[in-house]
Design a protein around this motif. Structure first.
Motif, mmCIF file in Angstrom:
data_model
loop_
_atom_site.group_PDB
_atom_site.id
_atom_site.type_symbol
_atom_site.label_atom_id
_atom_site.label_comp_id
_atom_site.label_asym_id
_atom_site.label_seq_id
_atom_site.Cartn_x
_atom_site.Cartn_y
_atom_site.Cartn_z
ATOM 1 N N GLY A 25 0.855 -1.247 -0.088
ATOM 2 C CA GLY A 25 0.140 -0.108 0.102
ATOM 3 C C GLY A 25 0.977 1.377 0.022
ATOM 4 N N HIS A 26 2.206 1.281 -0.172
ATOM 5 C CA HIS A 26 2.967 2.420 -0.070
ATOM 6 C C HIS A 26 2.956 3.078 -1.570
ATOM 7 C CE1 HIS A 26 4.442 1.475 3.909
ATOM 8 N NE2 HIS A 26 4.620 0.408 3.848
ATOM 9 N N ARG A 27 3.530 4.277 -1.817
ATOM 10 C CA ARG A 27 3.567 5.065 -2.812
ATOM 11 C C ARG A 27 4.852 4.660 -3.342
ATOM 12 N NH1 ARG A 27 0.595 8.048 0.887
ATOM 13 N NH2 ARG A 27 2.465 9.018 1.429
ATOM 14 N N VAL A 28 5.077 4.410 -4.633
ATOM 15 C CA VAL A 28 6.547 4.063 -4.957
ATOM 16 C C VAL A 28 6.754 4.911 -6.243
ATOM 17 C CG1 VAL A 28 8.023 2.320 -6.089
ATOM 18 C CG2 VAL A 28 6.535 1.833 -4.193
ATOM 19 N N VAL A 29 7.890 5.538 -6.225
ATOM 20 C CA VAL A 29 8.199 6.367 -7.646
ATOM 21 C C VAL A 29 9.295 5.526 -8.281
ATOM 22 C CG1 VAL A 29 9.447 8.690 -8.434
ATOM 23 C CG2 VAL A 29 7.625 8.711 -6.563
ATOM 24 N N LEU A 30 9.163 5.035 -9.419
ATOM 25 C CA LEU A 30 9.801 4.012 -10.360
ATOM 26 C C LEU A 30 11.085 4.898 -10.943
ATOM 27 C CD1 LEU A 30 7.049 2.215 -11.761
ATOM 28 C CD2 LEU A 30 8.466 1.456 -9.730
ATOM 29 N N HIS A 31 11.953 4.285 -11.536
ATOM 30 C CA HIS A 31 12.933 4.964 -12.287
ATOM 31 C C HIS A 31 13.418 3.928 -13.311
ATOM 32 C CE1 HIS A 31 17.542 4.855 -12.907
ATOM 33 N NE2 HIS A 31 17.125 5.863 -13.780
ATOM 34 N N ALA A 32 13.631 4.421 -14.557
ATOM 35 C CA ALA A 32 13.989 3.656 -15.767
ATOM 36 C C ALA A 32 15.340 4.357 -16.317
ATOM 37 C CB ALA A 32 12.628 3.428 -16.661
ATOM 38 N N ARG A 33 16.232 3.683 -17.080
ATOM 39 C CA ARG A 33 17.197 4.483 -17.776
ATOM 40 C C ARG A 33 16.695 4.982 -18.895
ATOM 41 N NH1 ARG A 33 19.781 -0.324 -18.245
ATOM 42 N NH2 ARG A 33 19.385 -0.662 -20.197
ATOM 43 N N SER A 34 15.494 4.341 -19.634
ATOM 44 C CA SER A 34 15.096 5.132 -20.822
ATOM 45 C C SER A 34 13.749 5.062 -21.211
ATOM 46 C CB SER A 34 16.032 4.822 -22.021
ATOM 47 O OG SER A 34 15.607 3.098 -21.971
ATOM 48 N N ALA A 35 13.072 5.355 -22.281
ATOM 49 C CA ALA A 35 11.766 5.411 -22.339
ATOM 50 C C ALA A 35 11.415 3.835 -22.822
ATOM 51 C CB ALA A 35 11.330 6.374 -23.335
ATOM 52 N N ASP A 36 12.273 3.225 -23.500
ATOM 53 C CA ASP A 36 12.285 2.089 -23.941
ATOM 54 C C ASP A 36 12.525 1.026 -22.799
ATOM 55 O OD1 ASP A 36 12.103 2.575 -26.582
ATOM 56 O OD2 ASP A 36 14.149 1.867 -26.894
ATOM 57 N N ARG A 37 13.350 1.275 -21.806
ATOM 58 C CA ARG A 37 13.299 0.357 -20.540
ATOM 59 C C ARG A 37 11.965 0.678 -19.765
ATOM 60 N NH1 ARG A 37 14.968 -3.668 -19.722
ATOM 61 N NH2 ARG A 37 15.955 -3.537 -17.636
ATOM 62 N N ALA A 38 11.669 1.722 -19.586
ATOM 63 C CA ALA A 38 10.225 2.310 -18.933
ATOM 64 C C ALA A 38 8.988 1.076 -19.509
ATOM 65 C CB ALA A 38 9.618 3.632 -19.053
ATOM 66 N N ALA A 39 9.041 1.056 -20.777
ATOM 67 C CA ALA A 39 7.897 0.231 -21.270
ATOM 68 C C ALA A 39 7.979 -1.193 -20.560
ATOM 69 C CB ALA A 39 8.131 0.128 -22.908
ATOM 70 N N ALA A 40 9.076 -1.820 -20.185
ATOM 71 C CA ALA A 40 9.203 -3.003 -19.536
ATOM 72 C C ALA A 40 8.212 -3.132 -18.288
ATOM 73 C CB ALA A 40 10.574 -3.444 -19.389
ATOM 74 N N LEU A 41 8.014 -1.887 -17.574
ATOM 75 C CA LEU A 41 7.219 -1.718 -16.116
ATOM 76 C C LEU A 41 5.803 -2.353 -16.366
ATOM 77 C CD1 LEU A 41 9.003 1.520 -14.949
ATOM 78 C CD2 LEU A 41 9.193 -0.875 -13.902
ATOM 79 N N ILE A 53 12.780 9.184 -15.673
ATOM 80 C CA ILE A 53 13.703 8.599 -16.668
ATOM 81 C C ILE A 53 15.034 9.462 -16.707
ATOM 82 C CG2 ILE A 53 13.848 8.095 -19.033
ATOM 83 C CD1 ILE A 53 10.839 7.750 -19.056
ATOM 84 N N GLY A 54 15.998 8.428 -16.837
ATOM 85 C CA GLY A 54 17.434 9.011 -16.892
ATOM 86 C C GLY A 54 18.549 7.965 -16.773
ATOM 87 N N ASP A 55 19.819 8.055 -17.690
ATOM 88 C CA ASP A 55 20.546 7.079 -17.451
ATOM 89 C C ASP A 55 21.829 7.419 -16.329
ATOM 90 O OD1 ASP A 55 22.784 5.450 -18.336
ATOM 91 O OD2 ASP A 55 22.489 5.807 -20.267
ATOM 92 N N LEU A 56 21.718 6.693 -15.468
ATOM 93 C CA LEU A 56 22.732 7.064 -14.440
ATOM 94 C C LEU A 56 24.148 6.900 -14.820
ATOM 95 C CD1 LEU A 56 21.314 5.038 -11.437
ATOM 96 C CD2 LEU A 56 21.092 7.373 -11.777
ATOM 97 N N ARG A 57 24.581 6.572 -15.851
ATOM 98 C CA ARG A 57 25.901 6.835 -16.536
ATOM 99 C C ARG A 57 26.271 8.146 -16.829
ATOM 100 N NH1 ARG A 57 27.252 6.910 -21.916
ATOM 101 N NH2 ARG A 57 29.275 6.178 -22.413
ATOM 102 N N SER A 58 25.370 8.869 -17.114
ATOM 103 C CA SER A 58 25.424 10.497 -17.478
ATOM 104 C C SER A 58 25.178 11.297 -16.168
ATOM 105 C CB SER A 58 24.637 10.751 -18.509
ATOM 106 O OG SER A 58 24.269 12.081 -18.568
ATOM 107 N N ALA A 59 26.213 12.231 -15.732
ATOM 108 C CA ALA A 59 25.845 13.010 -14.570
ATOM 109 C C ALA A 59 24.874 14.309 -15.084
ATOM 110 C CB ALA A 59 27.356 13.788 -14.288
ATOM 111 N N ALA A 60 24.731 14.440 -15.991
ATOM 112 C CA ALA A 60 23.534 15.312 -16.527
ATOM 113 C C ALA A 60 22.463 14.895 -16.405
ATOM 114 C CB ALA A 60 23.731 15.893 -17.953
ATOM 115 N N GLU A 61 22.106 13.493 -16.798
ATOM 116 C CA GLU A 61 20.992 12.693 -16.854
ATOM 117 C C GLU A 61 20.508 12.228 -15.207
ATOM 118 O OE1 GLU A 61 19.553 9.882 -19.406
ATOM 119 O OE2 GLU A 61 21.011 10.532 -21.154
ATOM 120 N N THR A 62 21.555 12.246 -14.389
ATOM 121 C CA THR A 62 21.391 11.992 -12.923
ATOM 122 C C THR A 62 21.006 13.357 -12.484
ATOM 123 O OG1 THR A 62 23.197 10.197 -13.146
ATOM 124 C CG2 THR A 62 22.471 11.105 -10.894
#
Length: 257
Positions: A25-41, A53-62
């Motif tokens: 019953g908790h509220r969860v904020v999900l994270h995906a590396r990309s929009a394509d990966r988000a589709a897997a959710l 959405i953002g790639d942790l490989r990139s500091a700017a996206e992080t």
């Protein structure tokens, strides 16, 4: 009910933790590396409070991930779950950092510094962190010959040390590190001895439980039990040197209090 942000929640332990917390019953904020990966959710997205959405490989996206989370609202807990195992080479991020360091160490550091401070922080480590001592002289692998296993061990030592450092610096935040064990995930492989429910249980318990045993800070956990981490992780001098170097590499200062 609590609001929890989980990095790397499209599969593996991150997805299992998200599923468990949503079922409670908790509220969860999900994270995906990309929009394509988000589709897997799939259906998890409709049940979640939000998706970033953002790639942790990139500091700017992080940095963008931190902005997206802050726009949703203050989190009660953040589970720093995302990570990579052994990379065949050092690689190079958009900022020129070693990929293992960027994803496993720099990204949790950046998010910790930039996301509005939650009540609880949980960092996923590994028992292999005990093989990572002595990393600060060449944190970014610019001088050493690449060793994928050592780089992974070092990165997991870093997040344990970060959890212990934050427990000292931020006394109003519960900061802990977790070794989930060798779990049957895409990363762990089908032969791993730990099932995924056991693997996710400690971090979700630390994120939301009001059990007095969970309301502690500066601890290292494995399957709901406290263990002793590597010596360096608990050494304030190592912790402070590490944070100084991470600040230099990212250009981000971690607040003292």
């Amino acid at each position: 009910m609590a609001t929890i942000f989980i990095t790397g929640s499209t599969d593996g332990l991150g997805r299992a933790a998200a599923q468990s917390l949503l079922d409670q019953g908790h509220r969860v904020v999900l994270h995906a590396r990309s929009a394509d990966r988000a589709a897997a959710l799939g259906g998890l997205t409709s049940r979640a409070k939000g998706l970033v959405i953002g790639d942790l490989r990139s500091a700017a996206e992080t940095r963008s991930i931190a902005d997206q989370v802050n726009a949703i609202g203050r989190m009660d807990a953040v589970i720093h779950n995302a990570g990579v195992y052994t990379r065949p080479s050092r690689g190079a991020t958009p900022e020129g950092h070693a990929e293992t360091l960027a994803i496993n160490t720099l990204a949790p550091f950046i998010l910790t510094a930039l996301i509005a401070r939650p009540a609880r922080l949980i960092y996923l480590s590994s028992g292999l962190h005990r093989g990572g001592e002595g990393s600060l002289d060449d944190l970014d692998w610019t001088k050493r010959a690449w060793n994928a296993a050592t780089a992974y061990a070092e990165s997991k030592l870093h997040v344990v040390a970060l959890a212990y450092a934050l427990a000292r610096r931020w006394p109003n935040v519960l900061c802990n590190a977790v070794d989930p064990g060798w779990v049957r995930t895409k990363m762990g492989g089908a032969g791993a001895p730990v099932d995924i429910d056991t693997g996710q249980r400690t971090q979700t318990w630390l994120a939301v439980s009001e059990d007095p045993a969970a309301l502690v800070s500066g601890r290292y956990w494995h399957h709901l039990e406290q263990q002793e981490p590597a010596r360096e992780a608990t050494d304030p001098r190592f912790q402070d040197r590490l944070i100084g170097k991470l600040s230099e590499l990212t250009g981000i200062e971690l607040p003292e209090v």
